[in-house]
Write a protein that holds these residues in place. Structure first.
Motif, PDB file in Angstrom:
ATOM      1  N   LYS A   2       0.828  -1.195   0.000  1.00 51.20           N
ATOM      2  CA  LYS A   2       0.000   0.000   0.000  1.00 51.20           C
ATOM      3  C   LYS A   2       0.870   1.256   0.000  1.00 51.20           C
ATOM      4  O   LYS A   2       1.843   1.330   0.719  1.00 51.20           O
ATOM      5  N   ARG A   3       0.475   2.202  -0.812  1.00 49.91           N
ATOM      6  CA  ARG A   3       1.211   3.456  -0.861  1.00 49.91           C
ATOM      7  C   ARG A   3       0.563   4.456   0.095  1.00 49.91           C
ATOM      8  O   ARG A   3      -0.650   4.590   0.137  1.00 49.91           O
ATOM      9  N   GLN A   4       1.396   5.203   0.819  1.00 41.40           N
ATOM     10  CA  GLN A   4       0.874   6.137   1.823  1.00 41.40           C
ATOM     11  C   GLN A   4       0.481   7.443   1.155  1.00 41.40           C
ATOM     12  O   GLN A   4       1.216   7.998   0.352  1.00 41.40           O
ATOM     13  N   ASN A   5      -0.696   7.957   1.495  1.00 42.89           N
ATOM     14  CA  ASN A   5      -1.162   9.247   0.991  1.00 42.89           C
ATOM     15  C   ASN A   5      -1.255  10.215   2.167  1.00 42.89           C
ATOM     16  O   ASN A   5      -1.822   9.883   3.188  1.00 42.89           O
ATOM     17  N   GLY A   6      -0.719  11.442   2.001  1.00 41.78           N
ATOM     18  CA  GLY A   6      -0.825  12.454   3.044  1.00 41.78           C
ATOM     19  C   GLY A   6       0.311  12.392   4.043  1.00 41.78           C
ATOM     20  O   GLY A   6       1.319  11.716   3.857  1.00 41.78           O
ATOM     21  N   PHE A   7       0.136  13.138   5.147  1.00 37.62           N
ATOM     22  CA  PHE A   7       1.154  13.238   6.184  1.00 37.62           C
ATOM     23  C   PHE A   7       0.698  12.475   7.418  1.00 37.62           C
ATOM     24  O   PHE A   7      -0.489  12.361   7.696  1.00 37.62           O
ATOM     25  N   THR A   8       1.684  12.025   8.181  1.00 33.35           N
ATOM     26  CA  THR A   8       1.351  11.357   9.433  1.00 33.35           C
ATOM     27  C   THR A   8       1.034  12.418  10.482  1.00 33.35           C
ATOM     28  O   THR A   8       1.361  13.604  10.324  1.00 33.35           O
ATOM     29  N   LEU A   9       0.425  12.007  11.552  1.00 32.27           N
ATOM     30  CA  LEU A   9       0.065  12.922  12.633  1.00 32.27           C
ATOM     31  C   LEU A   9       1.316  13.537  13.260  1.00 32.27           C
ATOM     32  O   LEU A   9       1.335  14.730  13.594  1.00 32.27           O
ATOM     33  N   ILE A  10       2.355  12.778  13.405  1.00 32.12           N
ATOM     34  CA  ILE A  10       3.597  13.295  13.997  1.00 32.12           C
ATOM     35  C   ILE A  10       4.203  14.370  13.111  1.00 32.12           C
ATOM     36  O   ILE A  10       4.676  15.401  13.606  1.00 32.12           O
TER      37      ILE A  10
END
Length: 155
Positions: A2-10
């Motif tokens: 799976k490819r990550q979309n967006g930014f993480t919370l950190i």
């Protein structure tokens, strides 16, 4: 995979913290609104003094008193002492109709602000006007040189 979309919370929290630190340290240097407001008020007073002096000079010229070193004229039921058609320093606040009870005060500690000169500053301005902003009115000294109003001491 799976490819990550967006930014993480950190990542978002770190960016917000960095922006907060920059805002707290850098913004006050660029947003000094109190000094800007004081400077604008003093520039406004300078304009009011110049306008009143011009009106008094016009009235003096109509009455033929613009070449005399000392005389009086009446403007708005107020008798003003004039020098070469311009208000004398002793009467400039009467010509401007300046409120010396709530907003403005005479800055007596300004060097040379006596006799032919008068200085004004904001009443709630607690600092010494000699090193800070004030408006200095210098009355006319001859028929060829008019009264001069300057804002001095500002950064």
């Amino acid at each position: 995979m799976k490819r990550q979309n967006g930014f993480t919370l950190i990542e978002l929290v770190v960016v917000i913290v960095i922006l907060g630190i920059l805002a707290v340290t850098a913004a006050p240097r660029f947003l000094n609104l109190q000094d800007d407001a004081r400077d604008a008020s003093l520039e406004g007073l300078k304009g009011a003094i110049n306008g009143a002096a011009g009106i008094v000079y016009g009235k003096s010229a109509i009455e033929g008193k613009e070449r005399k070193d000392s005389d009086t004229i009446t403007v708005d039921n107020e008798t003003l002492n004039v020098a070469y058609g311009y208000p004398k320093a002793t009467d400039i606040e009467k010509a401007v109709q300046l409120d010396l009870t709530s907003e403005w005060k005479v800055a007596t500690s300004v060097s040379g602000a006596s006799g032919t000169k008068k200085a004004f500053t904001l009443k709630n301005y607690a600092e010494d006007p000699v090193t800070k902003c004030y408006v200095l009115y210098t009355e006319a000294t001859s028929a060829t040189s008019g009264a001069v109003t300057t804002v001095e001491g500002c950064k």
